[in-house]
Design a protein around this motif. Structure first.
Motif, PDB file in Angstrom:
ATOM      1  N   PRO A 150       0.831  -1.213   0.000  1.00  0.00           N
ATOM      2  CA  PRO A 150       0.000   0.000   0.000  1.00  0.00           C
ATOM      3  C   PRO A 150       0.859   1.254   0.000  1.00  0.00           C
ATOM      4  O   PRO A 150       1.953   1.273   0.556  1.00  0.00           O
ATOM      5  CB  PRO A 150      -0.801  -0.123   1.308  1.00  0.00           C
ATOM      6  CG  PRO A 150      -0.002  -1.056   2.172  1.00  0.00           C
ATOM      7  CD  PRO A 150       0.650  -2.015   1.221  1.00  0.00           C
ATOM      8  N   ARG A 338       4.812  -7.239  -2.100  1.00  0.00           N
ATOM      9  CA  ARG A 338       4.611  -7.780  -0.753  1.00  0.00           C
ATOM     10  C   ARG A 338       5.334  -9.117  -0.627  1.00  0.00           C
ATOM     11  O   ARG A 338       4.708 -10.180  -0.571  1.00  0.00           O
ATOM     12  CB  ARG A 338       3.127  -7.948  -0.443  1.00  0.00           C
ATOM     13  CG  ARG A 338       2.347  -6.640  -0.355  1.00  0.00           C
ATOM     14  CD  ARG A 338       0.922  -6.877   0.118  1.00  0.00           C
ATOM     15  NE  ARG A 338       0.860  -7.310   1.503  1.00  0.00           N
ATOM     16  CZ  ARG A 338       0.433  -8.492   1.919  1.00  0.00           C
ATOM     17  NH1 ARG A 338       0.031  -9.411   1.045  1.00  0.00           N
ATOM     18  NH2 ARG A 338       0.374  -8.797   3.202  1.00  0.00           N
ATOM     19  N   TRP A 365       8.224  -2.345   8.834  1.00  0.00           N
ATOM     20  CA  TRP A 365       7.216  -1.771   9.715  1.00  0.00           C
ATOM     21  C   TRP A 365       7.493  -0.298   9.985  1.00  0.00           C
ATOM     22  O   TRP A 365       6.567   0.473  10.221  1.00  0.00           O
ATOM     23  CB  TRP A 365       7.177  -2.531  11.046  1.00  0.00           C
ATOM     24  CG  TRP A 365       6.821  -3.977  10.903  1.00  0.00           C
ATOM     25  CD1 TRP A 365       6.328  -4.598   9.783  1.00  0.00           C
ATOM     26  CD2 TRP A 365       6.933  -4.993  11.899  1.00  0.00           C
ATOM     27  NE1 TRP A 365       6.119  -5.936  10.022  1.00  0.00           N
ATOM     28  CE2 TRP A 365       6.483  -6.210  11.313  1.00  0.00           C
ATOM     29  CE3 TRP A 365       7.349  -5.003  13.217  1.00  0.00           C
ATOM     30  CZ2 TRP A 365       6.459  -7.408  12.026  1.00  0.00           C
ATOM     31  CZ3 TRP A 365       7.327  -6.190  13.925  1.00  0.00           C
ATOM     32  CH2 TRP A 365       6.885  -7.383  13.343  1.00  0.00           C
ATOM     33  N   SER A 373       3.400   2.782   6.360  1.00  0.00           N
ATOM     34  CA  SER A 373       1.973   2.919   6.084  1.00  0.00           C
ATOM     35  C   SER A 373       1.081   1.999   6.910  1.00  0.00           C
ATOM     36  O   SER A 373       0.166   2.462   7.595  1.00  0.00           O
ATOM     37  CB  SER A 373       1.722   2.685   4.592  1.00  0.00           C
ATOM     38  OG  SER A 373       0.347   2.768   4.308  1.00  0.00           O
ATOM     39  N   GLU A 374       1.322   0.681   6.868  1.00  0.00           N
ATOM     40  CA  GLU A 374       0.405  -0.248   7.527  1.00  0.00           C
ATOM     41  C   GLU A 374       0.388  -0.047   9.036  1.00  0.00           C
ATOM     42  O   GLU A 374      -0.677  -0.061   9.665  1.00  0.00           O
ATOM     43  CB  GLU A 374       0.784  -1.686   7.174  1.00  0.00           C
ATOM     44  CG  GLU A 374       0.506  -2.056   5.725  1.00  0.00           C
ATOM     45  CD  GLU A 374       0.717  -3.536   5.477  1.00  0.00           C
ATOM     46  OE1 GLU A 374       0.977  -4.276   6.441  1.00  0.00           O
ATOM     47  OE2 GLU A 374       0.626  -3.959   4.312  1.00  0.00           O
ATOM     48  N   THR A 377      -1.333   3.288   9.888  1.00  0.00           N
ATOM     49  CA  THR A 377      -2.793   3.163   9.786  1.00  0.00           C
ATOM     50  C   THR A 377      -3.361   2.487  11.025  1.00  0.00           C
ATOM     51  O   THR A 377      -4.386   2.906  11.576  1.00  0.00           O
ATOM     52  CB  THR A 377      -3.164   2.362   8.527  1.00  0.00           C
ATOM     53  OG1 THR A 377      -2.696   3.057   7.371  1.00  0.00           O
ATOM     54  CG2 THR A 377      -4.668   2.171   8.438  1.00  0.00           C
ATOM     55  N   ARG A 402       1.487  -6.795  13.376  1.00  0.00           N
ATOM     56  CA  ARG A 402       2.253  -6.768  12.122  1.00  0.00           C
ATOM     57  C   ARG A 402       2.978  -8.087  11.900  1.00  0.00           C
ATOM     58  O   ARG A 402       3.411  -8.384  10.807  1.00  0.00           O
ATOM     59  CB  ARG A 402       3.264  -5.614  12.112  1.00  0.00           C
ATOM     60  CG  ARG A 402       2.688  -4.226  12.325  1.00  0.00           C
ATOM     61  CD  ARG A 402       2.046  -3.643  11.076  1.00  0.00           C
ATOM     62  NE  ARG A 402       0.799  -4.248  10.681  1.00  0.00           N
ATOM     63  CZ  ARG A 402      -0.363  -4.096  11.324  1.00  0.00           C
ATOM     64  NH1 ARG A 402      -0.436  -3.372  12.406  1.00  0.00           N
ATOM     65  NH2 ARG A 402      -1.450  -4.666  10.874  1.00  0.00           N
TER      66      ARG A 402
END
Length: 684
Positions: A150, A338, A365, A373-374, A377, A402
């Motif tokens: 993402p 990914r 991470w 990003s992840e 969020t 994560r």
């Protein structure tokens, strides 16, 4: 020659006083490289007489002899001179300085860069011929963006907050008793492609990879089968080709594990320049020491997964090995979107919570300054800021989700018997014991003089009398100065040299106890840090007629495997004598259930790694580690500090309510304790 002679004498003198520090190890390596280069130059020089050639070679032999004698004190030094040893930037800079001091110009390939650094030697960056063949077979191999990561989100509520510090702190502040493990799915299978049965905790991680999870900090306690889980996760995620970066001592073991767990896949191991590798293999295994030669093509081959074994090796983000791992990982992420990224370590925290930083960055991470990003969020979705109640628990869980996976043997492998550490105090008698006591007294007196000088200076600056109260801040500063001071005279030992002498003095006593165990309970694993302690133990076993094998840092792969096989399979071999650094990872010695720790480690992690060569899956007896402690010496204090440091991982990863040990190292704390005790005795 005068430059080499001075340098080697300096290194020799430092080694006689204790273990070489990083700078001296670099100097040792550069001297060895220059001796090799000078020998080749002298042999090829057609303008000198045979007599002059012989004299120069004789002088070079003298330098080489001193290097060899120095390395016998610490066998790991031999690795710095091997073909696979890659000079660091520091080594290249020092080499230039020594050449300049000798009035010689560096080779054209080593000219400084604009930043003043020395550019890597051109021939170090190579591409093996078989890799070229693979690239030519598919010259249009394009990046795979089908599962693109993402995009970084726009500014959010937390975008102006400094979050990395609070994230690390969240693992220190966790007090709910919950271990650090993401929610894992129930396994739908327990059988591997090779027909082997998985344990449930192993199958759960593989199921998560099959379901689409792609980043894991696999921090299971040592002995729970992390290698098998990584290989089967790659199989479930179809993450081929897969890159594995591992310590040199375990890289061939990875190839054996591939054959065991995923026999349909091919593995190749990179040695040196990689002349013998299979460029078309599914799994490429490389060790940290030669990574810099292969960084270029590794980032372009099209890997869809990367595993970093013993990931605590990259905790120092400024080290060359960490930067190279990061460089390859980032290029793999850009090409594969990914990819499967896995960091494997049973001891992710050595000294401080910030040991997490580089591992989290490898996994994608976080970056240098903020969550990516992840994770960002997930933090935004908590609806909290670092000032809000409950932020730290929610932030910790966001990180765990994560991909932190941490299981303890007691929870997931109840059939593995318990382990315990038993301390065996011994008295150091005679002249040796008296000399060690005298050395410790001199160390304390030296620190007391420094403390008194510092206290007087502070009192003078304040125009006040010297306080009778112990100044804790000054105590710590004096201890720090002592630890970092490498200029001690030969008759006043530092804490490192003292611990080595204590180890030497305990060698015979530790060997005696090991011999008793071998005769009464069976096979025993004997661990030591220094080669002279190993030598003394082996001599003792020989005198008693006890058969043994040995694992050392300067062994070939074949000799190492022969030693392990002899101990595991020959009933007449009762003892295996192991170097903590050479045998602390990557081997299974479950045939024994007793471990003797002849010398203390500086960290609980190193001690645990040694014990877990025996306490792992396949063990069917309770394991006891017998720790030999020299009574009435600093040895006992260090044992206490090592045990207190064990609380760090317990609190951060296992949900223990125990106190976290100080983030400073054990050497410093030992010196602080020595000085504080002396001051209390003096004022009391």
């Amino acid at each position: 020659m005068p430059v080499l002679a001075r340098a080697v004498r300096e290194v020799e003198s430092r080694a006689q006083r204790g273990a070489l520090n990083h700078d001296q190890r670099t100097r040792f390596q550069v001297i060895g490289l220059l001796v090799r280069e000078e020998r080749n130059r002298v042999k090829a020089d057609t303008e000198i007489t045979e007599q002059s050639r012989g004299e120069q070679l004789k002088r070079l032999d003298g330098v080489a002899t001193i290097l060899a004698k120095t390395a016998t004190r610490d066998p790991s030094l031999f690795l710095l001179l091997g073909d696979e040893a890659t000079p660091t930037d520091e080594a290249r800079i020092l080499r230039r300085e020594m050449l300049a001091a000798a009035g010689l110009a560096p080779a054209p390939t080593e000219t400084p860069t604009d930043e003043g650094e020395v550019a890597p030697v051109a021939e170090r960056r190579i591409v093996p011929q078989s890799v070229i063949s693979r690239q030519l077979s598919n010259p249009f191999m394009a990046p795979d963006f089908s599962n693109a990561a993402p995009r970084e989100s726009g500014p959010g509520r937390l975008s102006t907050w400094e979050l990395l510090g609070p994230l690390f702190t969240s693992f220190e502040k966790a007090s709910d008793g919950a271990p650090s493990c993401m929610q894992l799915p129930e396994p739908t299978f327990l059988m591997t492609p090779s027909g082997r049965e998985l344990m449930k905790h192993q199958a759960q991680l593989v199921e998560a990879a099959a379901a689409g999870h792609r980043t894991f900090l696999l921090a299971d306690e040592p002995g729970l089968g992390k290698t098998a889980q990584a290989l089967l996760a790659a199989h479930a995620a179809d993450a081929y080709p897969l890159l594995v970066v591992a310590p040199n001592v375990v890289k061939t073991n990875w190839a054996r594990e591939v054959e065991m767990w995923t026999p349909g896949r091919t593995a190749t191991v990179i040695h040196g320049n990689g002349d013998t590798i299979d460029g078309f293999a599914d799994i490429v295994v490389i060790n940290y020491e030669v990574l810099d030669r292969h960084v270029g093509w590794l980032g372009e081959l099209g890997f869809r997964g990367m595993v970093v074994d013993e990931a605590h090796f990259i905790k120092n983000k400024s080290s060359q090995r960490s930067q190279q791992v990061m460089q390859v990982a980032e290029r793999i992420r850009k090409r594969a979107g990914r990819p499967l990224m896995m960091a494997l370590t049973g001891t992710p925290l050595i000294n401080t919570i910030e040991d997490f930083r580089t591992i989290w960055q490898f996994l994608g991470w976080i970056d240098e300054k903020k969550p990516r990003s992840e994770l960002m969020t997930a933090l935004e979705q908590t609806g909290k800021t670092p000032l809000d109640h409950g932020f730290y628990g929610a932030a910790r869980q966001a990180v765990i989700d994560r991909g932190i996976v941490r299981r303890r043997k007691v929870d997931v492998a109840a059939d593995i018997p318990a382990r315990r550490i038993a301390d065996i105090p011994v008295d150091l008698e005679g002249e040796v014991g008296r000399s060690i006591a005298e050395a410790e007294r001199k160390l304390v007196e030296r620190m007391l003089r420094r403390y008194d000088t510092g206290a007087a200076a502070k009192a003078e600056a304040r125009s006040s009398a010297i306080s009778d109260t112990i100044d804790a801040d000054l105590v710590r500063r004096v201890a720090t100065w002592e630890r970092e001071d490498n200029q001690n005279s030969k008759d006043e030992e530092n804490v490192f040299a003292m611990m080595r002498r204590i180890g030497q003095a305990k060698a015979g006593l530790a060997a005696d106890y090991t011999a008793q165990l071998a005769r009464n309970v069976g096979k025993v694993v004997f661990f030591a840090k220094h080669v002279d302690v190993m030598d003394a133990a082996e001599a003792s076993f020989s005198q008693r007629g006890i058969r043994y094998t040995s694992i050392r840092g300067d062994q070939s792969k074949a000799a190492r495997e022969k030693a392990i096989d002899g101990f595991m399979n020959d009933p007449e071999v009762k003892v295996i004598v192991c170097s903590v650094t050479a045998a602390g990872v990557g081997i299974n010695l479950q045939v024994a259930s007793d471990v003797v720790l002849a010398e203390l480690s500086w960290t609980d992690a190193e001690q645990t790694q040694a014990i877990d060569r025996v306490h792992r899956i396949g063990q069917d007896k309770p394991v006891t580690a017998w720790r030999i402690i020299a009574a009435q010496t600093i040895d006992g204090r260090i044992a206490e500090l090592i045990d207190s440091k064990a609380g760090l991982a317990a609190r951060a990863l296992d949900g223990s309510d125990g106190e976290i040990g100080s983030s400073v190292d054990v050497q410093l704390e030992a010196l602080v304790a020595l000085l504080a005790d002396a001051l209390e005795t003096r004022t009391g």
